[in-house]
Each structure stands twice: as structure tokens, then as C-alpha cells.
Design a protein around this motif. Structure first.
Motif, PDB file in Angstrom:
ATOM      1  N   SER A 151       0.786  -0.890   0.251  1.00 41.01           N
ATOM      2  CA  SER A 151       0.268   0.214   0.066  1.00 41.01           C
ATOM      3  C   SER A 151       1.074   1.780  -0.023  1.00 41.01           C
ATOM      4  N   TYR A 152       0.639   2.117  -0.356  1.00 40.00           N
ATOM      5  CA  TYR A 152       0.761   3.364   0.339  1.00 40.00           C
ATOM      6  C   TYR A 152      -0.272   4.446   0.432  1.00 40.00           C
ATOM      7  N   ARG A 153       0.348   5.577   0.510  1.00 37.94           N
ATOM      8  CA  ARG A 153      -0.484   6.723   1.108  1.00 37.94           C
ATOM      9  C   ARG A 153      -0.225   8.588   1.174  1.00 37.94           C
ATOM     10  N   THR A 154      -0.958   8.800   0.755  1.00 30.08           N
ATOM     11  CA  THR A 154      -1.028  10.139   0.417  1.00 30.08           C
ATOM     12  C   THR A 154      -1.936  10.912   1.716  1.00 30.08           C
ATOM     13  N   GLY A 155      -1.730  12.365   1.437  1.00 28.30           N
ATOM     14  CA  GLY A 155      -2.538  13.409   1.867  1.00 28.30           C
ATOM     15  C   GLY A 155      -3.988  13.006   1.826  1.00 28.30           C
ATOM     16  N   GLU A 156      -4.391  12.583   1.197  1.00 30.34           N
ATOM     17  CA  GLU A 156      -5.491  12.343   0.912  1.00 30.34           C
ATOM     18  C   GLU A 156      -6.212  10.771  -0.090  1.00 30.34           C
ATOM     19  N   TYR A 157      -5.589   9.807   0.087  1.00 29.43           N
ATOM     20  CA  TYR A 157      -5.964   8.800   0.023  1.00 29.43           C
ATOM     21  C   TYR A 157      -5.283   7.904   0.325  1.00 29.43           C
ATOM     22  N   LYS A 158      -5.515   6.519   1.168  1.00 32.22           N
ATOM     23  CA  LYS A 158      -3.945   5.386   0.846  1.00 32.22           C
ATOM     24  C   LYS A 158      -4.588   4.739  -0.483  1.00 32.22           C
ATOM     25  N   LEU A 159      -4.097   4.176  -1.008  1.00 31.58           N
ATOM     26  CA  LEU A 159      -4.178   2.986  -1.719  1.00 31.58           C
ATOM     27  C   LEU A 159      -3.866   1.378  -1.281  1.00 31.58           C
ATOM     28  N   HIS A 160      -4.608   0.797  -1.770  1.00 31.04           N
ATOM     29  CA  HIS A 160      -3.837  -0.791  -0.989  1.00 31.04           C
ATOM     30  C   HIS A 160      -4.086  -2.093  -2.674  1.00 31.04           C
ATOM     31  N   TYR A 161      -3.032  -2.713  -1.965  1.00 28.54           N
ATOM     32  CA  TYR A 161      -2.717  -3.710  -3.472  1.00 28.54           C
ATOM     33  C   TYR A 161      -2.482  -4.972  -2.727  1.00 28.54           C
ATOM     34  N   PHE A 162      -2.918  -6.440  -3.299  1.00 22.85           N
ATOM     35  CA  PHE A 162      -3.247  -7.758  -3.656  1.00 22.85           C
ATOM     36  C   PHE A 162      -2.886  -7.837  -4.940  1.00 22.85           C
ATOM     37  N   GLU A 163      -2.308  -8.855  -5.061  1.00 25.61           N
ATOM     38  CA  GLU A 163      -2.161 -10.047  -6.425  1.00 25.61           C
ATOM     39  C   GLU A 163      -1.886 -11.250  -6.464  1.00 25.61           C
ATOM     40  N   THR A 164      -3.299 -11.935  -7.102  1.00 23.95           N
ATOM     41  CA  THR A 164      -3.522 -13.405  -6.720  1.00 23.95           C
ATOM     42  C   THR A 164      -2.008 -13.854  -7.251  1.00 23.95           C
ATOM     43  N   PRO A 165      -2.463 -15.376  -7.175  1.00 26.79           N
ATOM     44  CA  PRO A 165      -1.736 -16.603  -7.741  1.00 26.79           C
ATOM     45  C   PRO A 165      -1.362 -16.183  -9.454  1.00 26.79           C
ATOM     46  N   THR A 166      -2.937 -15.851  -9.884  1.00 30.04           N
ATOM     47  CA  THR A 166      -2.209 -15.799 -11.696  1.00 30.04           C
ATOM     48  C   THR A 166      -2.553 -14.733 -11.867  1.00 30.04           C
ATOM     49  N   GLN A 167      -2.558 -13.808 -10.822  1.00 31.49           N
ATOM     50  CA  GLN A 167      -1.704 -12.018 -12.074  1.00 31.49           C
ATOM     51  C   GLN A 167      -2.735 -11.593 -12.050  1.00 31.49           C
ATOM     52  N   LEU A 168      -3.406 -10.960 -11.234  1.00 30.85           N
ATOM     53  CA  LEU A 168      -5.077 -10.688 -11.148  1.00 30.85           C
ATOM     54  C   LEU A 168      -4.557  -9.426  -9.946  1.00 30.85           C
ATOM     55  N   LYS A 169      -4.774  -8.834 -10.392  1.00 31.37           N
ATOM     56  CA  LYS A 169      -4.478  -7.516  -9.749  1.00 31.37           C
ATOM     57  C   LYS A 169      -5.596  -6.594  -8.713  1.00 31.37           C
ATOM     58  N   LEU A 170      -6.238  -6.544  -7.550  1.00 31.97           N
ATOM     59  CA  LEU A 170      -6.976  -6.039  -7.538  1.00 31.97           C
ATOM     60  C   LEU A 170      -6.463  -4.309  -5.837  1.00 31.97           C
ATOM     61  N   ILE A 171      -6.659  -3.486  -6.662  1.00 31.12           N
ATOM     62  CA  ILE A 171      -6.686  -2.150  -6.038  1.00 31.12           C
ATOM     63  C   ILE A 171      -7.403  -1.496  -5.357  1.00 31.12           C
TER      64      ILE A 171
END
Length: 168
Positions: free
Chosen positions: A89-109
Motif C-alpha cells: 500500500s501507499y498513502r498520500t495526504g488525501e487517500y490510501k491505496l491498497h494492493y493485492f495480487e493473486t497467484p494468477t496475476q489478477l490485481k485488486l486495488i
């Protein structure tokens, strides 16, 4: 806790699903906007484009910018920390982005407000209990989402809505 949006990208870097839970005006700015002229060289302004088309273009641009950010940050983490380190994840002053990648390279953000903790388990649950059950196991869903065909599954969308409301 506020969840702003969820993006799902397939292994071919196509955005196959986007969901926003707040009005676009309430969502923090994640990019700077360009001038009113179109980038294809025509002399038309953004006001000549129908509102629905502008909205679709903005969603597409947002998805591309988010994927580019994730791609760059993942590469930087691997170069600085080695192959064992992961970008979460990363965070700015406005929002936080969360990241997860599956074994099949599907990316959920997922974009959330700043006061939210680690959402990796929530993204895993969305993938395992909703995406796999309603999209992957569905005989009507395409196995590849080529040429912009995204996830269009009412059971997945309803389950996702109930899941996000229950976690808030």
C-alpha cells in the motif's frame, strides 16, 4: 472507514472491473487534469463531448493512471528491496491505496480514506469468496476479458456491495 473505489486488473493489464462508492467530487484528486483540448489533434473542446463519453474517458484514464502507479511502485520496491519484498500500500495526504495480487496475476486495488488499516485480507476475501465464486466458476463468464469486456456479473456486484457495506 470510507472505501472510495475498487479496481480489478487482469494479467494482461486490462481493467476488467471498476466500482466507486462515493461521488467523484468527493474522491480525492489522484491526477492533474489537462487543458480542454482533445489529445487527438482535433480542435474540439471537452465541452463538445457528451457527458457520458467524458465520464467513460475519465474512468478509463483513472484506471490507466492507477495501473501505471502500481507498476512503477512494484518495480521500485523490487529494485530497492530485492525480490522478497512486496508492495502492499501507499498513502498520500488525501487517500490510501491498497494492493493485492493473486497467484494468477489478477490485481485488486482499493482506494480508501487515510484512517483505514491494512486491507490486504479484505482484498483477499473479495477475490476468494466473491470473484472466484461468482466470476471464475460461472459458466457464462469469459475466461479472458479481451478487448475491454469486463466483469458483468450481478451476483458478484451484489455480493461486493453487501461485503463492503458490512466492513464499513
Amino acid at each position: 472507514m470510507s472505501v472510495y473505489s475498487l479496481y480489478i486488473f487482469d494479467r494482461h493489464t486490462e481493467c476488467i472491473y471498476t466500482k466507486r462508492w462515493t461521488d467523484r467530487h468527493a474522491l480525492p484528486a489522484i491526477r492533474s487534469t489537462a487543458g480542454g483540448a482533445l489529445s487527438n489533434g482535433s480542435s474540439s473542446t471537452a465541452n463538445d463531448i457528451p457527458a457520458a463519453t467524458r465520464r467513460a474517458m475519465k474512468h478509463s484514464d483513472d484506471a490507466k493512471l492507477i495501473f501505471g502507479t502500481i507498476f512503477s511502485l512494484r518495480r521500485m520496491v523490487r529494485q530497492l528491496g530485492g525480490t522478497d519484498d512486496q508492495f502492499l500500500s501507499y498513502r498520500t495526504g488525501e487517500y490510501k491505496l491498497h494492493y493485492f495480487e493473486t497467484p494468477t496475476q489478477l490485481k485488486l486495488i482499493m482506494l480508501t480514506d487515510l484512517h483505514v488499516g491494512n486491507m490486504r485480507t479484505v482484498l483477499y476475501q473479495i477475490w476468494a469468496t466473491l470473484y472466484v465464486e461468482y466470476v471464475v466458476k460461472s459458466p457464462l463468464a469469459p475466461t479472458e476479458h479481451a478487448s475491454g469486456v469486463g466483469v458483468a456479473n450481478e451476483l458478484f456486484e451484489g455480493g461486493l456491495e453487501r461485503f463492503i457495506v458490512s466492513t464499513m
